[in-house]
Design a protein around this motif. Structure first.
Motif, PDB file in Angstrom:
ATOM      1  N   PHE A  77       0.860  -1.183   0.000  1.00  0.00           N
ATOM      2  CA  PHE A  77       0.000   0.000   0.000  1.00  0.00           C
ATOM      3  C   PHE A  77       0.897   1.234   0.000  1.00  0.00           C
ATOM      4  O   PHE A  77       1.823   1.333   0.810  1.00  0.00           O
ATOM      5  CB  PHE A  77      -0.883   0.026   1.253  1.00  0.00           C
ATOM      6  CG  PHE A  77      -1.754  -1.196   1.404  1.00  0.00           C
ATOM      7  CD1 PHE A  77      -3.064  -1.192   0.952  1.00  0.00           C
ATOM      8  CD2 PHE A  77      -1.255  -2.359   1.994  1.00  0.00           C
ATOM      9  CE1 PHE A  77      -3.871  -2.315   1.091  1.00  0.00           C
ATOM     10  CE2 PHE A  77      -2.046  -3.496   2.135  1.00  0.00           C
ATOM     11  CZ  PHE A  77      -3.363  -3.476   1.684  1.00  0.00           C
ATOM     12  N   LYS A  97      -0.414   8.110  -0.609  1.00  0.00           N
ATOM     13  CA  LYS A  97      -0.579   9.030  -1.749  1.00  0.00           C
ATOM     14  C   LYS A  97       0.009  10.401  -1.455  1.00  0.00           C
ATOM     15  O   LYS A  97       0.200  11.215  -2.350  1.00  0.00           O
ATOM     16  CB  LYS A  97      -2.077   9.173  -2.091  1.00  0.00           C
ATOM     17  CG  LYS A  97      -2.671   7.899  -2.682  1.00  0.00           C
ATOM     18  CD  LYS A  97      -4.126   8.079  -3.074  1.00  0.00           C
ATOM     19  CE  LYS A  97      -5.024   8.051  -1.860  1.00  0.00           C
ATOM     20  NZ  LYS A  97      -6.450   8.213  -2.175  1.00  0.00           N
ATOM     21  N   GLU A 101      -3.277   3.772  -0.889  1.00  0.00           N
ATOM     22  CA  GLU A 101      -3.991   2.934  -1.854  1.00  0.00           C
ATOM     23  C   GLU A 101      -3.117   1.733  -2.183  1.00  0.00           C
ATOM     24  O   GLU A 101      -1.880   1.814  -2.164  1.00  0.00           O
ATOM     25  CB  GLU A 101      -4.358   3.733  -3.117  1.00  0.00           C
ATOM     26  CG  GLU A 101      -3.188   4.176  -3.944  1.00  0.00           C
ATOM     27  CD  GLU A 101      -3.632   5.057  -5.128  1.00  0.00           C
ATOM     28  OE1 GLU A 101      -4.810   5.424  -5.193  1.00  0.00           O
ATOM     29  OE2 GLU A 101      -2.740   5.368  -5.950  1.00  0.00           O
ATOM     30  N   GLU A 102      -3.791   0.627  -2.484  1.00  0.00           N
ATOM     31  CA  GLU A 102      -3.044  -0.614  -2.737  1.00  0.00           C
ATOM     32  C   GLU A 102      -2.364  -0.561  -4.096  1.00  0.00           C
ATOM     33  O   GLU A 102      -2.940  -0.081  -5.087  1.00  0.00           O
ATOM     34  CB  GLU A 102      -3.989  -1.819  -2.655  1.00  0.00           C
ATOM     35  CG  GLU A 102      -3.209  -3.123  -2.755  1.00  0.00           C
ATOM     36  CD  GLU A 102      -4.025  -4.334  -2.332  1.00  0.00           C
ATOM     37  OE1 GLU A 102      -5.249  -4.181  -2.076  1.00  0.00           O
ATOM     38  OE2 GLU A 102      -3.438  -5.431  -2.260  1.00  0.00           O
TER      39      GLU A 102
END
Ligand code: FMN
Length: 213
Positions: free
Chosen positions: A179, A182, A210-211
């Motif tokens: 992950f 961001k 986010e993954e």
């Protein structure tokens, strides 16, 4: 940052140096990795240093009004970033076993990894919400070597282990999910991202990750 006119990838294009900001809480020395250091005036010479309020260094500098900014050299290893940047002085004795020198103010300088240092006294403080900006007078400055200064770009290109290298070193276990934050690009590896996870670099919450698929 939710504004469609703000492209968050543009922030990665801003050039930065990397520094160890050292302080002392009255009991022990501490240091943290920082990129938000800038010279703001020449006469008198002043630096502005911006620190996340969640960091122990913020608390210590607010209390004592003193810090050193130590300019990292390109020769600094990833272990230097792990020591000062991936753990907190609240729980870790980051200068244990470090062969440091002292500025005239008594605060440490990890000289083997730095090419200069600045001893600072806080003149004013700007509350920026998540962060505090310390505007400081330079009371001592010293160049230590001519090894080039570590920039954020150099750190990403040459110091921070690439996922492939980490895998080869056995750090990335097979089948683990990844992950990415961001906000700052930090990568977390594990079966799943804990809901209460806080980014160790920028202190943003799990919702900002986010993954990577
Ligand atoms: C490359 C890098 C850059 C960083 N830049 C900053 C920064 O500019 N400001 C900040 O507050 N923390 C920054 N950090 C995070 C702190 O170094 C980290 O949270 C540290 O563990 C704080 O230590 P402390 O709690 O002992 O003060 C950075 C970390 C890394 C690895």
């Amino acid at each position: 940052m939710a504004d469609a006119t703000v492209d968050s990838s543009a922030f990665f294009k801003i050039g930065y140096g990397l520094y160890v900001v050292t302080s002392n809480d009255g009991v022990r020395d501490n240091g943290m990795i920082c990129n938000t250091v800038v010279q703001v005036t020449v006469d008198p010479p002043r630096l502005a240093v911006t620190i996340n309020k969640a960091n122990y260094t913020h608390e210590t500098v607010k209390k004592t009004g003193r810090m050193n900014v130590c300019t990292l050299s390109e020769s600094a290893a990833f272990s230097v970033f792990q020591r000062y940047g991936f753990q907190s002085g609240r729980t870790a004795d980051k200068f244990a076993g470090v062969d440091s020198i002292r500025a005239a103010n008594g605060l440490p300088v990890p000289a083997a990894d730095c090419n200069s240092y600045f001893a600072l006294e806080v003149e004013s403080y700007v509350d920026l919400g998540t962060h505090g900006m310390f505007v400081c007078k330079v009371v001592e400055a010293k160049s230590l070597s001519d090894v080039p200064t570590m920039t954020y770009a150099y750190y990403h290109a040459n110091v921070k282990p690439k996922p492939a290298a980490a895998a080869a070193a056995g750090e990335a276990k097979k089948g683990k999910r990844r992950f990415v934050c961001k906000i700052c690009g930090y990568v977390y590896e594990g079966d799943e991202l804990p809901a209460d996870y806080i980014c160790p670099l920028c202190k943003h919450p799990a919702s900002d990750f986010e993954e990577i698929v």
